[in-house]
Scaffold this motif. Sequence first.
Motif, short mmCIF file in Angstrom:
data_model
loop_
_atom_site.label_atom_id
_atom_site.label_comp_id
_atom_site.label_asym_id
_atom_site.label_seq_id
_atom_site.Cartn_x
_atom_site.Cartn_y
_atom_site.Cartn_z
N THR A 78 4.62 -1.82 -15.13
CA THR A 78 5.02 -0.44 -15.38
C THR A 78 5.34 0.34 -14.11
O THR A 78 5.86 1.46 -14.19
CB THR A 78 3.91 0.30 -16.15
N GLY A 79 5.03 -0.23 -12.95
CA GLY A 79 5.28 0.47 -11.69
C GLY A 79 6.53 -0.06 -11.00
O GLY A 79 7.26 -0.90 -11.53
N ARG A 80 6.78 0.49 -9.81
CA ARG A 80 7.91 0.07 -9.00
C ARG A 80 7.45 -0.08 -7.55
O ARG A 80 6.65 0.71 -7.06
CB ARG A 80 9.03 1.11 -9.05
N SER A 81 7.96 -1.12 -6.90
CA SER A 81 7.67 -1.28 -5.47
C SER A 81 8.37 -0.17 -4.70
O SER A 81 9.57 0.05 -4.88
CB SER A 81 8.15 -2.64 -4.98
N PRO A 82 7.65 0.55 -3.83
CA PRO A 82 8.29 1.58 -3.02
C PRO A 82 9.20 1.01 -1.94
O PRO A 82 9.97 1.74 -1.33
CB PRO A 82 7.11 2.32 -2.39
N VAL A 83 9.13 -0.30 -1.72
CA VAL A 83 9.94 -0.92 -0.67
C VAL A 83 11.35 -1.22 -1.16
O VAL A 83 12.33 -0.89 -0.52
CB VAL A 83 9.26 -2.21 -0.16
N ASP A 84 11.44 -1.85 -2.34
CA ASP A 84 12.76 -2.28 -2.82
C ASP A 84 13.02 -1.95 -4.29
O ASP A 84 14.05 -2.34 -4.84
CB ASP A 84 12.94 -3.79 -2.60
N LEU A 136 0.87 -1.17 0.00
CA LEU A 136 0.00 0.00 0.00
C LEU A 136 0.91 1.22 0.00
O LEU A 136 1.61 1.48 0.97
CB LEU A 136 -0.92 0.00 1.22
N ASP A 137 0.90 1.94 -1.10
CA ASP A 137 1.87 3.02 -1.31
C ASP A 137 1.16 4.38 -1.30
O ASP A 137 0.10 4.54 -1.89
CB ASP A 137 2.56 2.82 -2.66
N GLN A 138 1.75 5.33 -0.61
CA GLN A 138 1.31 6.72 -0.63
C GLN A 138 2.48 7.59 -0.19
O GLN A 138 2.58 7.96 0.98
CB GLN A 138 0.09 6.95 0.26
N LYS A 157 0.28 18.34 -4.34
CA LYS A 157 -0.83 17.80 -3.57
C LYS A 157 -0.59 16.34 -3.23
O LYS A 157 0.02 15.59 -4.01
CB LYS A 157 -2.13 17.93 -4.39
N GLN A 158 -1.04 15.93 -2.06
CA GLN A 158 -0.91 14.53 -1.63
C GLN A 158 -1.64 13.62 -2.60
O GLN A 158 -2.83 13.80 -2.89
CB GLN A 158 -1.50 14.36 -0.24
N ARG A 159 -0.94 12.62 -3.14
CA ARG A 159 -1.55 11.67 -4.05
C ARG A 159 -2.35 10.62 -3.28
O ARG A 159 -2.08 10.35 -2.10
CB ARG A 159 -0.49 10.98 -4.90
N ALA A 160 -3.31 10.03 -3.95
CA ALA A 160 -4.10 8.98 -3.32
C ALA A 160 -3.24 7.74 -3.11
O ALA A 160 -2.29 7.48 -3.87
CB ALA A 160 -5.31 8.64 -4.19
N ALA A 161 -3.56 6.97 -2.08
CA ALA A 161 -2.87 5.71 -1.85
C ALA A 161 -3.17 4.74 -2.99
O ALA A 161 -4.24 4.80 -3.62
CB ALA A 161 -3.31 5.11 -0.51
N SER A 162 -2.24 3.86 -3.27
CA SER A 162 -2.42 2.88 -4.34
C SER A 162 -1.95 1.51 -3.87
O SER A 162 -1.11 1.39 -2.98
CB SER A 162 -1.64 3.29 -5.60
N VAL A 163 -2.53 0.47 -4.47
CA VAL A 163 -2.14 -0.91 -4.17
C VAL A 163 -1.23 -1.39 -5.29
O VAL A 163 -1.60 -1.36 -6.47
CB VAL A 163 -3.37 -1.82 -4.04
N VAL A 164 -0.03 -1.83 -4.92
CA VAL A 164 1.00 -2.24 -5.88
C VAL A 164 1.34 -3.71 -5.64
O VAL A 164 1.56 -4.12 -4.50
CB VAL A 164 2.27 -1.37 -5.70
N LEU A 165 1.37 -4.48 -6.71
CA LEU A 165 1.62 -5.92 -6.62
C LEU A 165 2.94 -6.28 -7.28
O LEU A 165 3.18 -5.90 -8.43
CB LEU A 165 0.47 -6.69 -7.26
N VAL A 166 3.78 -7.01 -6.56
CA VAL A 166 5.02 -7.55 -7.12
C VAL A 166 4.81 -9.05 -7.33
O VAL A 166 4.64 -9.80 -6.36
CB VAL A 166 6.23 -7.32 -6.18
N PRO A 167 4.78 -9.53 -8.58
CA PRO A 167 4.52 -10.95 -8.81
C PRO A 167 5.66 -11.84 -8.31
O PRO A 167 6.82 -11.44 -8.29
CB PRO A 167 4.40 -11.05 -10.34
N PRO A 224 9.76 7.39 -1.12
CA PRO A 224 9.97 6.25 -2.02
C PRO A 224 11.45 6.01 -2.26
O PRO A 224 12.23 6.93 -2.41
CB PRO A 224 9.25 6.68 -3.31
N HIS A 225 11.82 4.72 -2.31
CA HIS A 225 13.20 4.35 -2.61
C HIS A 225 13.35 4.30 -4.13
O HIS A 225 12.86 3.38 -4.77
CB HIS A 225 13.53 2.97 -2.02
#
Length: 248
Positions: A117-123, A86-88, A96-106, A163-164
Amino acid sequence: MELHKTRQTLWSGLAIFAVGVAPLLYLTPSSTVRWVLVLLWLLAAGVFVAYQLRPFRFRIGADGLDLRVAGLNRLVAWAEIDSVVLDQPLPSGGRKQRAASVVLVPATASTIDRRLTGRSPVDGRPALVLIHLDQVRQPPGEVAAALAHFGGSRFTDARQQVPHRHDAPGTPPDLDGLNVLAELMPRAQKALDSGDASQRQALKAEVDAALARRRPAAPAGDGEPRLDDVLKAISDALSAADEDAKPS
């Protein structure tokens, strides 16, 4: 838990279209051009409505994520998911603060064939952005609770974290890590030069403890070693010195 799509954007858009068509009808002279413009405006409104009313499904359960979003239309089992985040990120530059988003790493064995097309904010790993939570009625806290309950260790709540991004210019340095490194480097050199095994062992324990306290770091950029790697190298050097000092 099932998420339900909000209709706020739909009603706001229809209001804008209704207000916009009025000048075309009443403030322009009757002509073919006017009716062409009205038809184009109504066509745009129809496309907008169709987009807002497209089929949607997002269920979070024990078997996985049952999805009809982001080009997926099936149950994605938890075994196919390496992590879900869960990224925000914090707003920057007065934005402006962006809405939170759900990001999936397969997971490696996943059969998800969508382009990541996205990136995990964790790693920083490639990921699929499933949904922005301003599109649903449920608040982010409820979504986070459901993902944590069913996803277990696969779920990370990364809201409000910087975000990393190893490829982003101007990424703030890890000041805490740099301070630790600046304090340990001269002591490590002194311990290696001293020939005192007890001093090396005590410092190695301190370096290992500092390494254990650090959270997982993002991938470093090209040619840029991570601070964790430097700490690990110091620990290995201290250990190697002890091995060399042992009588053969």
